[in-house]
Design a protein around this motif. Structure first.
Motif, PDB file in Angstrom:
ATOM      1  N   ASN A  48       0.905  -1.217   0.025  1.00  0.00           N
ATOM      2  CA  ASN A  48       0.098  -0.130  -0.036  1.00  0.00           C
ATOM      3  C   ASN A  48       0.917   1.390  -0.024  1.00  0.00           C
ATOM      4  O   ASN A  48       0.680   2.154  -0.615  1.00  0.00           O
ATOM      5  N   MET A  49       1.902   1.248   1.049  1.00  0.00           N
ATOM      6  CA  MET A  49       2.783   2.338   0.840  1.00  0.00           C
ATOM      7  C   MET A  49       3.358   2.581  -0.525  1.00  0.00           C
ATOM      8  O   MET A  49       3.493   3.677  -0.950  1.00  0.00           O
ATOM      9  N   SER A  50       3.796   1.652  -1.019  1.00  0.00           N
ATOM     10  CA  SER A  50       4.469   1.815  -2.432  1.00  0.00           C
ATOM     11  C   SER A  50       3.367   2.273  -3.353  1.00  0.00           C
ATOM     12  O   SER A  50       3.780   3.103  -4.255  1.00  0.00           O
ATOM     13  N   PHE A  51       2.397   1.748  -3.454  1.00  0.00           N
ATOM     14  CA  PHE A  51       1.192   2.082  -4.523  1.00  0.00           C
ATOM     15  C   PHE A  51       0.894   3.586  -4.141  1.00  0.00           C
ATOM     16  O   PHE A  51       0.758   4.235  -4.858  1.00  0.00           O
ATOM     17  N   LEU A  52       0.556   3.891  -2.918  1.00  0.00           N
ATOM     18  CA  LEU A  52       0.224   5.274  -2.474  1.00  0.00           C
ATOM     19  C   LEU A  52       1.347   6.419  -3.155  1.00  0.00           C
ATOM     20  O   LEU A  52       0.630   7.394  -3.487  1.00  0.00           O
ATOM     21  N   ARG A  53       2.454   5.966  -2.932  1.00  0.00           N
ATOM     22  CA  ARG A  53       3.662   6.928  -3.178  1.00  0.00           C
ATOM     23  C   ARG A  53       3.582   7.118  -4.831  1.00  0.00           C
ATOM     24  O   ARG A  53       3.797   8.236  -5.106  1.00  0.00           O
ATOM     25  N   GLU A  54       3.174   6.177  -5.661  1.00  0.00           N
ATOM     26  CA  GLU A  54       3.337   6.280  -6.975  1.00  0.00           C
ATOM     27  C   GLU A  54       2.037   6.883  -7.288  1.00  0.00           C
ATOM     28  O   GLU A  54       2.101   7.950  -8.361  1.00  0.00           O
ATOM     29  N   TYR A  55       1.109   6.566  -6.872  1.00  0.00           N
ATOM     30  CA  TYR A  55      -0.256   7.395  -7.036  1.00  0.00           C
ATOM     31  C   TYR A  55      -0.112   8.751  -6.952  1.00  0.00           C
ATOM     32  O   TYR A  55      -0.710   9.749  -7.717  1.00  0.00           O
ATOM     33  N   ARG A  56       0.514   9.135  -5.694  1.00  0.00           N
ATOM     34  CA  ARG A  56       0.514  10.738  -5.421  1.00  0.00           C
ATOM     35  C   ARG A  56       1.337  11.442  -6.167  1.00  0.00           C
ATOM     36  O   ARG A  56       1.303  12.433  -6.269  1.00  0.00           O
ATOM     37  N   GLU A  57       2.349  10.820  -6.788  1.00  0.00           N
ATOM     38  CA  GLU A  57       3.363  11.246  -7.628  1.00  0.00           C
ATOM     39  C   GLU A  57       2.929  11.357  -9.194  1.00  0.00           C
ATOM     40  O   GLU A  57       3.536  11.674 -10.054  1.00  0.00           O
ATOM     41  N   SER A  58       1.760  10.569  -9.675  1.00  0.00           N
ATOM     42  CA  SER A  58       1.457  10.472 -10.830  1.00  0.00           C
ATOM     43  C   SER A  58       0.856  11.673 -11.269  1.00  0.00           C
ATOM     44  O   SER A  58       0.418  12.743 -10.598  1.00  0.00           O
ATOM     45  N   ASN A  59       0.676  11.927 -12.780  1.00  0.00           N
ATOM     46  CA  ASN A  59       0.233  13.165 -13.049  1.00  0.00           C
ATOM     47  C   ASN A  59      -1.412  13.328 -13.099  1.00  0.00           C
ATOM     48  O   ASN A  59      -1.853  14.816 -13.030  1.00  0.00           O
ATOM     49  N   HIS A  60      -2.039  12.359 -13.169  1.00  0.00           N
ATOM     50  CA  HIS A  60      -3.571  12.597 -13.135  1.00  0.00           C
ATOM     51  C   HIS A  60      -3.988  11.222 -12.566  1.00  0.00           C
ATOM     52  O   HIS A  60      -3.419  10.325 -12.608  1.00  0.00           O
TER      53      HIS A  60
END
Length: 273
Positions: A48-60
């Motif tokens: 979850n921590m890995s996914f949330l980090r990628e999601y919050r750094e995504s463009n949209h």
């Protein structure tokens, strides 16, 4: 091991050993469930921590979905994927990103608030399914933990009854040397039942607290994801249809029988005058 417990096991009866074996089995079951759940929760938390980090750094909000990012053990990812499929269906008419997905997404319009409700329902279903997976087999551990003290108490009562039955059948005075083995053996099952239940109950409460915390974090992510979708893809310019004015409704029409009934009433009023 304490001397009293050693003495009780040394003089244990068949009933005592059967109950001790069941208690050992319950202990193995409860610890197996709790340890496997601990490992699962740790793995899910890291994912979850890995996914949330990628999601919050995504463009949209649909960027990870468009790039086909996959986080197998992340419960938040599965919520995101279910919501993204539903959103993509309403935006471009397909629920999986194809070769032209990015271009079609650029030219897509926005969805209505009612369609966003369907996306919200998909997220809520995913949260419920993830919660069930996290809580799976916990009832088995709870049953083993709650049953162990009662099973130990059953062994104690059974052993005391056997001891008193032996004293009654032999007759005559009985010293402490005859009473002690039976009573000690009877108490062994209660001690073992508590030894099974108490440490496991502490671990069980810890695991339950971790599961509840993870469910709360999933619900918080749903709120975050819903807000992102709402700002990016939902058109709120569709106003509710206004109610018509009274003048637009026209003159109300009276039923046909009203005129027929009004004449006698008018005549009666004149008669009273």
């Amino acid at each position: 091991m304490s001397p009293g417990l050693q003495f009780g096991l040394k003089n244990g009866t068949l009933t005592c050993w059967i109950i001790c074996g069941i208690l050992a089995l319950l202990s193995v079951v409860s610890w197996a469930v709790l340890l496997s759940k601990h490992l699962l929760l740790s793995r899910v938390h890291r994912a979850n921590m890995s996914f949330l980090r990628e999601y919050r750094e995504s463009n949209h909000p649909l960027d990870l979905f468009q790039r086909r990012e996959h986080h197998e053990f992340s419960s938040c990812y599965h919520i995101y994927h279910a919501a993204s499929r539903e959103m993509a269906w309403y935006l471009v008419g397909e629920d999986e990103p194809g070769g032209t997905f990015a271009a079609r997404l650029q030219g897509a319009g926005r969805i209505t608030p009612s369609q966003m409700n369907a996306v919200q329902n998909a997220m809520d279903r995913s949260v419920a399914e993830a919660s069930l997976r996290l809580e799976a087999r916990m009832s088995l551990a709870a049953t083993a933990l709650s049953g162990a003290p009662f099973l130990g108490l059953l062994g104690t009562v059974w052993g005391l009854l056997d001891t008193f039955s032996l004293m009654g059948s032999t007759g005559g005075p009985h010293g402490f040397s005859l009473l002690a083995p039976g009573v000690t053996t009877a108490l062994v099952t209660t001690v073992l039942g508590l030894l099974v239940a108490i440490p496991s109950m502490v671990c069980y409460n810890h695991i339950v607290g971790r599961i509840r915390g993870m469910i709360v974090r999933m619900e918080n992510f749903v709120s975050e994801l819903s807000a992102g979708f709402d700002r990016t893809f939902v058109d709120h310019r569709f106003a509710e249809e206004a109610l018509p004015s009274m003048s637009a409704l026209g003159t109300p029409t009276m039923p046909a029988f009203a005129s027929a009934s009004a004449a006698p009433m008018h005549a009666a009023a004149h008669a009273r005058v």
